[in-house]
Scaffold this active site. Structure first.
Site, PDB file in Angstrom:
ATOM      1  N   CYS A  40       0.833  -1.195   0.000  1.00 36.34           N
ATOM      2  CA  CYS A  40       0.000   0.000   0.000  1.00 36.34           C
ATOM      3  C   CYS A  40       0.874   1.254   0.000  1.00 36.34           C
ATOM      4  O   CYS A  40       1.639   1.490   0.926  1.00 36.34           O
ATOM      5  CB  CYS A  40      -0.915  -0.064   1.216  1.00 36.34           C
ATOM      6  SG  CYS A  40      -1.327   1.478   2.014  1.00 36.34           S
ATOM      7  N   CYS A  57       0.809   3.495   2.894  1.00 32.92           N
ATOM      8  CA  CYS A  57       1.505   2.964   4.067  1.00 32.92           C
ATOM      9  C   CYS A  57       2.998   3.251   3.979  1.00 32.92           C
ATOM     10  O   CYS A  57       3.644   3.586   4.966  1.00 32.92           O
ATOM     11  CB  CYS A  57       1.302   1.460   4.188  1.00 32.92           C
ATOM     12  SG  CYS A  57      -0.419   0.985   4.390  1.00 32.92           S
ATOM     13  N   GLU A  75      40.528  -0.379  44.681  1.00 33.27           N
ATOM     14  CA  GLU A  75      40.167   0.586  45.698  1.00 33.27           C
ATOM     15  C   GLU A  75      38.755   0.330  46.233  1.00 33.27           C
ATOM     16  O   GLU A  75      38.497   0.401  47.429  1.00 33.27           O
ATOM     17  CB  GLU A  75      40.261   1.992  45.111  1.00 33.27           C
ATOM     18  CG  GLU A  75      39.866   3.031  46.105  1.00 33.27           C
ATOM     19  CD  GLU A  75      40.740   4.264  46.005  1.00 33.27           C
ATOM     20  OE1 GLU A  75      41.418   4.420  44.969  1.00 33.27           O
ATOM     21  OE2 GLU A  75      40.727   5.060  46.954  1.00 33.27           O
ATOM     22  N   TRP A 130      21.186   0.927  54.674  1.00 31.09           N
ATOM     23  CA  TRP A 130      20.657   2.260  54.404  1.00 31.09           C
ATOM     24  C   TRP A 130      21.566   3.347  54.995  1.00 31.09           C
ATOM     25  O   TRP A 130      21.911   4.324  54.335  1.00 31.09           O
ATOM     26  CB  TRP A 130      19.241   2.341  54.997  1.00 31.09           C
ATOM     27  CG  TRP A 130      18.759   3.732  55.248  1.00 31.09           C
ATOM     28  CD1 TRP A 130      18.274   4.612  54.326  1.00 31.09           C
ATOM     29  CD2 TRP A 130      18.717   4.401  56.513  1.00 31.09           C
ATOM     30  NE1 TRP A 130      17.932   5.788  54.936  1.00 31.09           N
ATOM     31  CE2 TRP A 130      18.195   5.683  56.282  1.00 31.09           C
ATOM     32  CE3 TRP A 130      19.065   4.042  57.812  1.00 31.09           C
ATOM     33  CZ2 TRP A 130      18.024   6.615  57.301  1.00 31.09           C
ATOM     34  CZ3 TRP A 130      18.889   4.962  58.832  1.00 31.09           C
ATOM     35  CH2 TRP A 130      18.367   6.229  58.574  1.00 31.09           C
ATOM     36  N   HIS A 150      24.900   3.776  53.187  1.00 29.65           N
ATOM     37  CA  HIS A 150      24.697   4.510  51.949  1.00 29.65           C
ATOM     38  C   HIS A 150      24.637   5.996  52.164  1.00 29.65           C
ATOM     39  O   HIS A 150      25.261   6.774  51.460  1.00 29.65           O
ATOM     40  CB  HIS A 150      23.380   4.071  51.329  1.00 29.65           C
ATOM     41  CG  HIS A 150      23.576   3.035  50.308  1.00 29.65           C
ATOM     42  ND1 HIS A 150      22.572   2.193  49.910  1.00 29.65           N
ATOM     43  CD2 HIS A 150      24.654   2.697  49.599  1.00 29.65           C
ATOM     44  CE1 HIS A 150      23.043   1.373  49.005  1.00 29.65           C
ATOM     45  NE2 HIS A 150      24.296   1.664  48.793  1.00 29.65           N
ATOM     46  N   ASN A 151      23.862   6.353  53.128  1.00 26.39           N
ATOM     47  CA  ASN A 151      23.699   7.779  53.366  1.00 26.39           C
ATOM     48  C   ASN A 151      25.002   8.442  53.783  1.00 26.39           C
ATOM     49  O   ASN A 151      25.296   9.560  53.371  1.00 26.39           O
ATOM     50  CB  ASN A 151      22.624   8.021  54.420  1.00 26.39           C
ATOM     51  CG  ASN A 151      21.272   8.265  53.778  1.00 26.39           C
ATOM     52  OD1 ASN A 151      21.197   8.535  52.579  1.00 26.39           O
ATOM     53  ND2 ASN A 151      20.221   8.167  54.554  1.00 26.39           N
ATOM     54  N   VAL A 196      28.067   7.405  53.105  1.00 28.84           N
ATOM     55  CA  VAL A 196      28.930   7.455  51.930  1.00 28.84           C
ATOM     56  C   VAL A 196      28.475   8.573  51.017  1.00 28.84           C
ATOM     57  O   VAL A 196      29.274   9.322  50.467  1.00 28.84           O
ATOM     58  CB  VAL A 196      28.867   6.127  51.157  1.00 28.84           C
ATOM     59  CG1 VAL A 196      29.613   6.262  49.856  1.00 28.84           C
ATOM     60  CG2 VAL A 196      29.453   5.029  51.998  1.00 28.84           C
ATOM     61  N   ASN A 197      27.197   8.654  50.898  1.00 27.44           N
ATOM     62  CA  ASN A 197      26.659   9.648  49.999  1.00 27.44           C
ATOM     63  C   ASN A 197      27.003  11.049  50.453  1.00 27.44           C
ATOM     64  O   ASN A 197      27.312  11.916  49.655  1.00 27.44           O
ATOM     65  CB  ASN A 197      25.153   9.486  49.925  1.00 27.44           C
ATOM     66  CG  ASN A 197      24.678   9.725  48.534  1.00 27.44           C
ATOM     67  OD1 ASN A 197      25.386   9.376  47.594  1.00 27.44           O
ATOM     68  ND2 ASN A 197      23.519  10.311  48.392  1.00 27.44           N
ATOM     69  N   LYS A 226      23.537  14.152  44.249  1.00 23.30           N
ATOM     70  CA  LYS A 226      23.175  13.151  45.247  1.00 23.30           C
ATOM     71  C   LYS A 226      22.477  13.803  46.430  1.00 23.30           C
ATOM     72  O   LYS A 226      22.726  14.956  46.758  1.00 23.30           O
ATOM     73  CB  LYS A 226      24.422  12.441  45.722  1.00 23.30           C
ATOM     74  CG  LYS A 226      25.007  11.597  44.629  1.00 23.30           C
ATOM     75  CD  LYS A 226      26.084  10.694  45.140  1.00 23.30           C
ATOM     76  CE  LYS A 226      26.431   9.695  44.066  1.00 23.30           C
ATOM     77  NZ  LYS A 226      26.653  10.384  42.784  1.00 23.30           N
ATOM     78  N   TRP A 276      18.803  10.262  51.761  1.00 16.81           N
ATOM     79  CA  TRP A 276      17.553   9.604  51.412  1.00 16.81           C
ATOM     80  C   TRP A 276      16.970   8.844  52.597  1.00 16.81           C
ATOM     81  O   TRP A 276      17.736   8.292  53.383  1.00 16.81           O
ATOM     82  CB  TRP A 276      17.871   8.638  50.263  1.00 16.81           C
ATOM     83  CG  TRP A 276      16.678   8.110  49.591  1.00 16.81           C
ATOM     84  CD1 TRP A 276      15.930   8.722  48.631  1.00 16.81           C
ATOM     85  CD2 TRP A 276      16.084   6.842  49.818  1.00 16.81           C
ATOM     86  NE1 TRP A 276      14.902   7.916  48.253  1.00 16.81           N
ATOM     87  CE2 TRP A 276      14.972   6.754  48.966  1.00 16.81           C
ATOM     88  CE3 TRP A 276      16.363   5.765  50.660  1.00 16.81           C
ATOM     89  CZ2 TRP A 276      14.146   5.639  48.932  1.00 16.81           C
ATOM     90  CZ3 TRP A 276      15.547   4.660  50.619  1.00 16.81           C
ATOM     91  CH2 TRP A 276      14.453   4.604  49.755  1.00 16.81           C
TER      92      TRP A 276
END
Ligand SMILES: *[C@@H]1O[C@H](CO)[C@@H](O)[C@H](O)[C@H]1NC(C)=O
Ligand SMILES: *[C@@H]1O[C@H](CO)[C@@H](O)[C@H](O)[C@H]1NC(C)=O
Ligand SMILES: *[C@@H]1O[C@H](CO)[C@@H](O)[C@H](O)[C@H]1NC(C)=O
Ligand SMILES: *[C@@H]1O[C@H](CO)[C@@H](O)[C@H](O)[C@H]1NC(C)=O
Ligand SMILES: *[C@@H]1O[C@H](CO)[C@@H](O)[C@H](O)[C@H]1NC(C)=O
Ligand SMILES: *[C@@H]1O[C@H](CO)[C@@H](O)[C@H](O)[C@H]1NC(C)=O
Length: 522
Positions: A79, A82, A353, A380, A383-384, A386-387, A406, A409
């Site tokens: 077609c 198309c 490291e 948790w 993480h915080n 480190v963040n 970052k 959280w």
């Protein structure tokens, strides 16, 4: 809180990305081409973005799609109208399909050639009366039956005005309250998400990134020949953990398959055979396992996207995975899970490291974890911290993703009761936490919200009338999901990996106020 703990968890991934900035890309490139979406790029000349479906692939592709919506174009290759329509359709498909999609995971754009004999029945089922004809609906609804213009209350509807790329996109924007534009560019676009950030259906999609990350991790391990005599145990233990607690059912299945075949894939006299030939033979053997099913990896990230392509979501997905594992392990498993995760990271991240930092972090734990709660909070908290440090490091080195800095959280807007501090968390200041509330939040967030929507084929076929999404919702008490938790996925990524997540911008701009009316009405 161990006062002197250094927090290499984040640092670890950060360094992985720093040292191997192309890691994500590398992993994506080495995976065998399992994805249909990806396979499309291999054609000659310009690749098609829209996915070609036929009667044998139709159900599978639509059922497996992570997208919320699908558009299927029924056409005939003979077609002329198309053929002329194709560039228009492709222009829109470019935004949504393929590994470089600007807005991945939202709309699957497909086409079916009704002039092929094998598709005749399929096209009849959808009452195709003219070419090209476009239908819209949730992907799985297409597989449940057909469509008929006289049918009322069908979730599938015909797109009455999609004659040009502009008109089609307008139609879509109107339909889902989005503001997509044909000029949208990857990573340069602020209007990425039209989503309702408090909608559990959206949050549940994080599982696709967890699957993707799992597949990449496995590819990296195989391609770098990390499984050796001295690392076998760590690998097996981690995979056992995945078999039991991976939030994705198909990854649980895939990891089980790898464990079952472990001795064949990596015989214990493996190190003796390390002639190149037999090694590569084993690589091929391992690669033939689809750790999370044939459609994974897909080659793109839905939740975990940075504003630069090297910060794409591998570490984000991995972090969500680790947290999901932590909340799923029972009290009696907490310590073992901790050790398993420590050993896994220690053995399978190829960054000296990172390894050292990680080891320090794990070693700083002096009493065994006796409860899930203790372990979840430890992960948790680490993480915080480190963040908090990374916020500074990245600023100094200018390695931060400028658009998605970052944060600590969870932020106030996701969990009002988690902290009583009014301090500015994106400045890296640690608020005073209410750990009971934080724990409740983490369990709801990583536990019940992020789960697999995948079902075994046998189950699917006997319960065809239920949509996958409905299944996600009903089985998970999704009402418990905190408002804005979808956003949290993204924020979590900012926190837990050296990468970003585009929802932060969304949140800032309040773009998510333009939303879907409700997926339920679709
Ligand atoms: C990342 O972006 C650069 C520049 O646009 C491009 O050359 C490179 O191929 C991209 N990498 C991936 C994995 O997409
Ligand atoms: C149907 O589609 C699948 C997936 O794209 C493809 O592998 C297969 O060859 C197609 N079958 C026919 C008869 O074209
Ligand atoms: C967003 O989703 C939630 C949960 O489904 C719903 O209660 C809320 O009304 C939705 N908001 C909008 C603006 O659609
Ligand atoms: C593997 O190598 C060690 C020494 O390198 C040798 O003692 C041992 O017999 C070998 N095992 C096999 C199964 O070949
Ligand atoms: C925050 O909560 C802690 C303990 O729950 C309490 O000691 C502290 O006074 C509270 N701070 C504020 C500002 O409410
Ligand atoms: C948070 O603090 C940083 C510096 O400490 C500042 O640049 C930023 O504007 C603050 N954000 C808000 C929302 O107050």
């Amino acid at each position: 809180m161990p006062p002197s703990a250094s927090h290499p968890f984040l640092h670890l991934l950060f360094l992985v990305l720093l040292v191997f900035p192309g890691l994500g890309a590398f992993a994506a490139a080495v995976g065998p081409r399992r994805s249909i979406l990806r396979a499309l790029d291999e054609g000659n000349g310009k690749p098609d973005y829209a996915v070609d479906l036929n009667s044998s692939s139709f159900d599978n592709v639509l059922n497996e799609s992570p997208a919320s919506f699908a558009i299927v174009e029924f056409f005939a290759h003979w077609c002329p109208a198309c053929r002329n329509y194709k560039p228009h359709y492709e222009k829109v498909a470019r935004l949504f399909n393929g590994p470089n999609a600007v807005h991945p995971g939202i709309i699957l754009m497909a086409r079916v050639d009704c002039a092929k004999k094998m598709n005749t029945n399929l096209c009849n089922k959808f009452s195709v009366g003219h070419y090209p004809m476009l239908l819209w609906g949730p992907p799985h609804k297409f597989t449940l039956g057909g469509w008929d213009s006289k049918q009322e209350k069908s979730e599938i509807q015909s797109i009455d005005d999609g004659r040009t790329a502009e008109r089609l996109l307008n139609w879509i924007n109107k339909r889902i309250g989005s503001s997509f534009s044909l000029d949208d560019d990857k990573f340069e676009n602020e209007n990425t998400l039209p989503w309702n950030a408090s909608d559990p259906e959206q949050i549940a999609r994080a599982i696709y990134d967890v699957e993707e990350a799992t597949a990449q991790a496995f590819d990296i391990i195989v391609d770098n020949k990390r499984i050796r005599k001295e690392t076998r145990v760590a690998f097996i233990k981690f995979f056992q953990l995945l078999v039991a607690h991976h939030p994705s059912r198909r990854c649980r299945k895939g990891t089980a398959g790898i464990l079952v075949n472990f001795d064949d894939l990596w015989p214990s006299d493996y190190s003796n055979n390390s002639r190149e030939g037999s090694l590569s033979h084993m690589q091929d053997g391992a690669r033939s396992f689809s750790i999370c099913g044939k459609e994974v990896p897909r080659g793109y990230w839905i939740f975990c996207r940075g504003s630069r392509n090297e910060t794409r979501g591998f570490s984000c997905g991995l972090w969500v995975l680790l947290h999901s594992l932590s909340v799923r392990a029972g009290d009696g498993e907490a310590q073992q899970t901790f050790i398993t995760i420590c050993d896994f990271i220690h053995n399978f991240f190829m960054c000296e490291e990172c390894r050292r930092h990680f080891h320090e972090m794990c070693s700083s734990v002096s009493t065994p974890f006796e409860t899930t709660r203790a372990f979840v909070l430890w992960l948790w908290r680490s993480h915080n911290k480190v963040n908090e440090r990374l916020i500074k490091v990245e600023k100094e080195l200018r390695t931060e993703d400028p658009r998605y800095p970052k944060i600590i959280w969870p932020p106030k807007q996701l969990c009002e009761s988690c902290s009583n501090s009014t301090s500015n968390q994106s400045g890296g200041m640690m608020p005073e936490w209410n750990e009971d509330e934080v724990f409740k939040f983490l369990v709801a967030y990583y536990g019940s919200t992020i789960i697999s929507s995948y079902k075994d084929e046998t189950i699917t076929s006997s319960r065809k009338d239920e949509s996958v999404v409905d299944d996600v919702i009903t089985s998970n008490h999704a009402v418990a999901v905190p408002v804005g938790a979808a956003l949290a996925i993204a924020l979590a990524s900012c926190t837990f990996g050296a990468l970003a997540c585009f929802w932060r911008t969304q949140q800032k701009n309040r773009k998510y106020l333009h939303q879907l009316h409700s997926l339920k009405n679709v």
